[in-house]
Design a protein around this motif. Structure first.
Motif, short mmCIF file in Angstrom:
data_model
loop_
_atom_site.label_atom_id
_atom_site.label_comp_id
_atom_site.label_asym_id
_atom_site.label_seq_id
_atom_site.Cartn_x
_atom_site.Cartn_y
_atom_site.Cartn_z
N HIS A 41 23.33 29.89 -12.07
CA HIS A 41 24.50 29.06 -11.73
C HIS A 41 25.09 29.51 -10.39
O HIS A 41 25.39 28.68 -9.53
N LEU A 42 25.22 30.81 -10.22
CA LEU A 42 25.75 31.34 -8.97
C LEU A 42 24.79 31.05 -7.81
O LEU A 42 25.22 30.63 -6.73
N TRP A 43 23.50 31.23 -8.04
CA TRP A 43 22.51 30.99 -6.99
C TRP A 43 22.52 29.53 -6.56
O TRP A 43 22.48 29.24 -5.36
N ARG A 46 25.70 28.90 -4.49
CA ARG A 46 25.71 29.54 -3.16
C ARG A 46 24.63 28.97 -2.24
O ARG A 46 24.89 28.70 -1.08
N VAL A 56 33.56 30.68 -4.57
CA VAL A 56 32.90 30.76 -5.88
C VAL A 56 33.95 31.07 -6.94
O VAL A 56 34.68 32.03 -6.84
N GLY A 57 34.02 30.25 -7.93
CA GLY A 57 34.97 30.45 -9.03
C GLY A 57 36.36 29.95 -8.76
O GLY A 57 37.21 30.01 -9.64
N TRP A 62 34.04 24.72 -11.47
CA TRP A 62 33.03 25.78 -11.40
C TRP A 62 32.99 26.55 -12.73
O TRP A 62 31.92 26.75 -13.31
N LEU A 66 30.04 26.42 -15.79
CA LEU A 66 29.39 27.64 -16.28
C LEU A 66 29.56 27.78 -17.79
O LEU A 66 28.60 28.07 -18.51
#
Length: 158
Positions: A41-43, A46, A56-57, A62, A66
């Motif tokens: 999810h982060l990848w 970004r 992010v977040g 977001w 998640l």
């Protein structure tokens, strides 16, 4: 397609201790899946969406996305194993199997009901599982709601 299990005369209703043991084992597996999902999810955020590290977040969307991914991945884990062979990896270690009262594997709809009611049972401080101690057939709330049973399997003969 539902699968018919054998040795139905050799199984008995599973107790609370064995179920908690299997749940502990499975919680480690789900945590590992969640780490992978959160990393992906982060990848994606970004690198594919171009979100900066500072952003992010920051958006409620977001966090919601998640949380939804974590919920869906946990359900997919349980639904796959319950529908395929009636047991997750933790249940295999503790010789437990989830099945219909007739001895068939459970359907996707039954897995969904089991999962949602299990989440509610845990949110109610485990009361849905403590219910096993008071039910004559050793059923939890998720067993009752989904029309399924968790049975203990005998040790394999050598």
């Amino acid at each position: 397609m539902q699968r018919r299990f054998g040795n139905l005369d050799d199984v008995w209703p599973a107790g609370l201790a064995r179920r908690l043991g299997a749940m502990l084992y499975d919680s480690f597996l789900v945590a590992a899946i969640w780490l992978l999902v959160a990393g992906l999810h982060l990848w994606v955020g970004r690198h594919l969406l171009g979100i900066s590290a500072e952003q992010v977040g920051a958006s409620p969307l977001w966090g919601l996305s998640l949380q939804l991914l974590l919920l869906v991945s946990a359900f997919a884990f349980f639904a796959f194993f319950w529908g395929r062979g009636g047991m997750t990896l933790g249940m295999q270690a503790w010789r437990l199997r989830v099945q219909t009262p007739d001895g068939d594997s459970i359907t996707l709809a039954q897995a969904a009901v089991r999962f949602l009611v299990a989440c509610l049972s845990i949110a109610a401080l485990g009361l849905g599982y403590v219910w096993i101690l008071f039910d004559a057939e050793r059923r939890s709330w998720s067993d009752i709601a989904s029309g399924t049973r968790v049975v203990a399997l005998p040790k394999p003969s050598r």
